[in-house]
Write a protein that holds these residues in place. Structure first.
Motif, short mmCIF file in Angstrom:
data_model
loop_
_atom_site.label_atom_id
_atom_site.label_comp_id
_atom_site.label_asym_id
_atom_site.label_seq_id
_atom_site.Cartn_x
_atom_site.Cartn_y
_atom_site.Cartn_z
N CYS A 1 -7.72 -5.42 -4.93
CA CYS A 1 -6.99 -5.73 -3.70
C CYS A 1 -8.00 -5.88 -2.56
O CYS A 1 -8.90 -5.04 -2.42
N GLN B 1 1.04 -10.44 -2.56
CA GLN B 1 1.58 -9.09 -2.48
C GLN B 1 3.10 -9.03 -2.59
O GLN B 1 3.67 -7.96 -2.79
N ILE C 1 -2.03 1.43 -2.65
CA ILE C 1 -3.13 0.92 -3.47
C ILE C 1 -3.92 2.06 -4.09
O ILE C 1 -4.27 2.04 -5.28
N THR D 1 -4.01 -8.37 0.54
CA THR D 1 -2.92 -7.57 1.09
C THR D 1 -3.07 -7.39 2.60
O THR D 1 -4.16 -7.36 3.14
#
Length: 325
Positions: free
Chosen positions: A36, A87, A49, A9
């Motif tokens: 992530c 993403q 997140i 990300t």
């Protein structure tokens, strides 16, 4: 753990919350974790997140690499299967993960699999067509690919491209094979370089039209030049393929592609004249960008290191993303 889902990300935007919601709503008996790896988000990506049960790892922007960052994320998990998505890739339904792993389970020698992409509803006209036709070519059912004709592989460019195509916008790797053959540390085409390797090592890959994601972009016209430079630079790394043998063919190739697009645009019903003119203009810019930047990118290997560095700074979108320019 059955599955480790890895998502690199950086400034993913508000849509990423909806994507994570869909990932955590999967209808499956599989036990899965989500990792992530963020490379310097400055928007609300980190907050999004942290609102989900996600394992977050943060790296500096200049530490990012398409291959090594995915390897790093995969190494932080323990799933028998490693699922890579991006993403901006939205699972189309709650059975995405189950269908992807089912396809992988068809044969123990399947090293990796990838699923169909659908364009988002707001996707531009030409990319809608191209995405649909591209994935239609891989089959209407789960389809296993492997190197079954070595002689054909040597002489037929299209066959090599078919076997090496892989997309980690929506993909799955068998961990036991990934541990032997991880991604290369490259700036582009890490997924196709990996697929070419595993195919040549005698493993198989699988395509599934039943594990889909929405994934498309509405790029600004000015960015196509950058993207085609990166794309064909990467394709040369995989296949030593050049989009054109000589610069003299740039204009004829672009014009041929534009006329093909015009034929398609004119066939569309209920589209106003001015709208069709716009898409013809769009096609013209995009296709000249494709062949000029593609020619430069596919000859990148032949330039001096000084010229390569200059081209990367001036043109490459990947370079700018990694350097945070």
């Amino acid at each position: 753990m059955d599955v480790t889902i890895v998502i690199p990300t950086k400034n993913a935007g508000n849509q990423f919350k909806t994507i994570l919601e869909m990932i955590f709503k999967q209808n499956t008996e599989l036990i899965y974790e989500v990792i992530c790896v963020d490379s310097g988000s400055t928007d609300n990506t980190i907050e999004i997140i942290k609102s989900f049960p996600v394992k977050l790892y943060q790296i500096k922007p200049d530490e990012f690499g398409h291959g090594k960052t995915r390897n790093y994320g995969a190494s932080r998990g323990s799933g028998k299967f490693i699922v890579f998505i991006t993403q901006d890739a939205m699972p189309v339904n709650q059975y995405w993960l189950q269908r992807l792993i089912e396809a992988m389970g068809r044969d123990e020698s399947i090293a990796g699999g990838f699923g169909i992409h659908y364009p988002y509803k707001d996707c531009n006209l030409l990319d809608q067509r191209d995405i649909t036709l591209h994935f239609k070519g891989f089959g209407a059912d789960n389809t296993i690919y492997f190197l079954e004709d070595a002689e054909r592989y040597k002489v037929e460019e299209g066959y090599r491209h078919l076997l090496a195509y892989f997309s980690d916008n929506n993909s799955c790797l068998r961990r036991s094979i990934w541990e032997k053959v991880p991604y290369d540390d490259v700036d582009f085409a890490e997924d196709q370089i990996w697929a070419k390797k595993i195919i040549e090592l005698g493993y198989k890959k699988v395509y599934t039209p039943f594990a889909g994601v929405y994934h498309s972009h509405n790029y600004r016209l000015m960015t196509y030049f950058q993207r085609y430079f990166d794309e064909y630079k990467g394709i040369y790394q995989v296949h030593q393929y050049k989009i054109l043998p000589t610069a003299a063919l740039i204009v004829p190739a672009a014009v041929k592609h534009i006329f093909s697009d015009i034929k398609y645009i004119k066939s569309i019903q209920n589209m106003g004249f001015m709208k069709k003119i716009y898409w013809i203009y769009y096609s013209t810019i995009r296709n000249f960008s494709r062949y000029i930047a593609g020619y430069i990118g596919s000859n990148y290997h032949a330039y001096s290191h000084k010229t390569q560095r200059l081209l990367d700074r001036l043109i490459s979108q990947q370079y700018r993303q990694i350097k945070g320019v």
